[in-house]
Design an enzyme around this catalytic site. Structure first.
Site, short mmCIF file in Angstrom:
data_model
loop_
_atom_site.label_atom_id
_atom_site.label_comp_id
_atom_site.label_asym_id
_atom_site.label_seq_id
_atom_site.Cartn_x
_atom_site.Cartn_y
_atom_site.Cartn_z
N LYS A 20 0.84 -1.19 0.00
CA LYS A 20 0.00 0.00 0.00
C LYS A 20 0.88 1.25 0.00
CE LYS A 20 -2.37 3.18 2.94
NZ LYS A 20 -2.30 4.16 1.87
N SER A 70 4.52 7.90 9.79
CA SER A 70 4.52 8.66 11.04
C SER A 70 4.66 7.75 12.25
CB SER A 70 3.23 9.47 11.16
OG SER A 70 2.15 8.64 11.53
N THR A 71 5.22 8.32 13.31
CA THR A 71 5.40 7.58 14.56
C THR A 71 4.05 7.17 15.14
OG1 THR A 71 7.43 8.81 14.99
CG2 THR A 71 6.41 7.71 16.87
N GLU A 105 10.43 2.68 9.99
CA GLU A 105 11.20 3.92 10.07
C GLU A 105 10.17 5.03 10.12
OE1 GLU A 105 12.40 7.45 8.73
OE2 GLU A 105 12.79 6.28 6.92
N CYS A 132 12.86 12.45 5.52
CA CYS A 132 12.85 12.02 6.92
C CYS A 132 14.07 12.55 7.65
CB CYS A 132 12.85 10.49 7.02
SG CYS A 132 11.73 9.65 5.89
#
Length: 543
Positions: A212, A266-267, A293, A327
């Site tokens: 995805k 995202s975290t 990551e 990033c």
């Protein structure tokens, strides 16, 4: 039947083309950009042997030219996730059974196709779909994905060679199996190479994948998928679908055959994935591999001995290439008081010299941010800083959405080292600087280490070697990729394996042998040539 051990030596990193005036690569890329803009792409999902089209067509717009339509992708729904999983599992046995040399050569052929025939097309779709200039597209969607494919083949061949020792009378061997089930790859908008690497690294190891991509990267993702098919990737090994995150998570994380997730994003999303997987452990065949990551608040730490021109160049490139949407982008900088005025003056001049606009004009250094949501988020941070007495805008701050999502590169001075833009990930062309007392270097290192929950990239700029050593030691856990006298961006496959810890992910180092171990499950096999026929050991004889 295999009659040899085949060698895949360490490759050489793909050469970055210059696209200089008059160069053949620039001429060809310009032709392809014009060709792509004249067409209206019809982008299906790729599930098993089928190209799946739906009644829900979503327009693809260049971020820098929001009124133009590059084409439409066919958005999927829950049933398509089920279909992708079924197609993957149907392909699993034959793919895992394929000989390593035939599996490897599919990806090596894909790398060669990108290096030659498809180079301008993968770069062109990245430039138009993600608003990257020619150089940023070249290092990403050509060189980095070529390197991922070639180096991962080499790394995996090295893993397969690692075998245990054998004592007399027996033979031991290690078999590196794919995981039992399917792998979910969830990829971001900002790097076409990440979009290519996350599904292929797992597939190369014999796994089958549901992929995805971010909606804003579909234009280049589908081009990469077409290249894989031309290279001979069997149907169902990688299934490319366009569904929303909650839907794919609901289906995949509740499936018995879910074996792992390869994620960049995202975290917060990654934390939710981890929590959901943990709650569902009882239903899985085995413990899923969770590789991610995530976010970053990447720093540049400057010592009083640094060369100001090195500092300014590292900040201009590190913070503003690809609009700060890497990033690893430099997002906070700590400038010593002895050179603050000089750095300020040269930073302002540098930003004012940038040209901003469409990547189709090769003189533009800065292009648009990815979409309206990102534009609005970045604008809120800038607007807040304009009004806040704890902040001062040195340069930039203009936001214009008339033709595309353009945010002028912005430098903010924070009077408070814990000011919001020093702490929170913005993911845009915004650099915040804090001026510290030049004689408080060691104390400021502690500030750098403790300001952010992230630990992705960072750099130290200094000519004093003791300062370099001190920073390297004090900031050991503050960045998974640490740079000395350089910007904190630009990791190269095979040279700087990429990944961070703390809130930045699992640090499984894309671009190295470490990442591939996560997609393998080892089986030890012992064969005894002369098996015992009596249970009694010699020690049992007392006399």
């Amino acid at each position: 039947m295999q009659f040899g051990t085949f060698s895949y030596p360490m490759p050489v990193n793909e050469t970055v083309l210059s696209y200089a005036p008059g160069s053949p690569e620039k001429k060809r890329l310009k032709e392809v950009l014009a060709e792509l803009k004249m067409q209206e792409a019809d982008v299906p999902m790729y599930i098993g042997s089928k190209q799946v089209r739906t009644n829900k067509k979503v327009a693809i717009h260049p971020p820098h030219e929001s009124k133009h339509v590059l084409g439409y992708f066919h958005a999927g729904e829950e049933k398509h996730v089920h279909q992708a999983i079924e197609a993957a599992l149907a392909a699993k046995d034959s793919w895992a059974a394929m000989s390593w040399e035939n599996r490897a050569n599919i990806f090596l052929k894909a790398a060669d196709l990108i290096a030659t025939k498809y180079r301008p097309y993968l770069n062109g779709t990245t430039m138009l779909g993600q608003s990257k200039n020619a150089y940023q597209a070249e290092i990403d969607s050509a060189c980095e994905i070529i390197d991922f494919l070639r180096f991962n083949v080499h790394f995996l061949s090295e893993i397969y060679k690692q075998q245990p020792i054998s004592s007399p009378g027996m033979h031991n061997r290690m078999e590196y199996r794919p995981l039992e089930g399917f792998v979910l790859a969830v990829t971001p908008f900002n790097f076409t190479a990440i979009g290519g690497n996350l599904p292929t690294s797992a597939a190369m190891c014999g796994n089958v994948v549901v992929w995805k991509p971010a909606n804003t990267q579909i234009y280049s993702a589908q081009m990469f998928m077409r290249i894989l098919q031309e290279a001979g990737l069997p149907d169902g090994v990688i299934n490319l679908i366009y569904v929303d995150g909650p839907t794919i998570g609901r289906v995949c994380f509740n499936h018995r055959d879910f074996a792992g997730v390869h994620f960049t994003g995202s975290t917060g999303v990654f934390n939710n994935m981890w929590e959901t997987i943990g709650k569902n452990m009882a239903m899985y065949r085995s413990y899923p591999r969770i590789v991610g990551e995530t976010g970053g608040k990447d720093f540049v730490m400057v010592h009083k001995s640094a060369d100001p021109d090195v500092v300014v160049t590292a900040l201009l490139r590190g913070a503003f290439e690809f609009q700060g949407q890497k990033c690893s982008a430099a997002s906070r900088a700590y400038i010593p008081s002895n050179m603050a005025e000089e750095v300020k003056k040269k930073l302002i001049a540098g930003v004012k010299s940038f040209k901003m606009g469409s990547p189709e004009d090769f003189t533009n250094f800065v292009n648009a941010v990815i979409d309206e949501k990102s534009f609005n988020s970045i604008k809120r941070y800038i607007d807040h800083a304009k009004k806040d007495p704890k902040a001062e805008i040195w340069v930039g701050g203009k936001c214009d959405s008339k033709e595309g999502w353009f945010v002028q590169p912005t430098v903010i001075q924070a009077k408070d080292p814990k000011y919001v833009t020093m702490c929170e990930e913005i993911f845009g062309p915004v650099l915040t600087v804090y001026i510290y007392n030049a004689n408080q270097f060691e104390k400021t290192l502690e500030l750098v280490d403790n300001t952010s929950p992230y630990a992705l990239t960072g750099s130290i700029i200094a000519q004093d070697r003791s300062a370099v050593e001190l920073a390297t030691n004090k900031l050991r856990n503050a960045a998974g990729n640490f740079y000395i006298n350089d910007k904190p961006t630009g990791a190269v496959v095979g040279q700087q394996p990429f990944g961070g810890a703390r809130g930045s992910g699992t640090n499984d180092k894309a671009g190295s042998i470490l990442n591939l171990y996560r997609w393998l499950s080892a089986r030890t096999i012992k064969e005894t040539f002369n098996p015992p026929t009596d249970y009694k050991y010699p020690f049992l004889a007392e006399k």
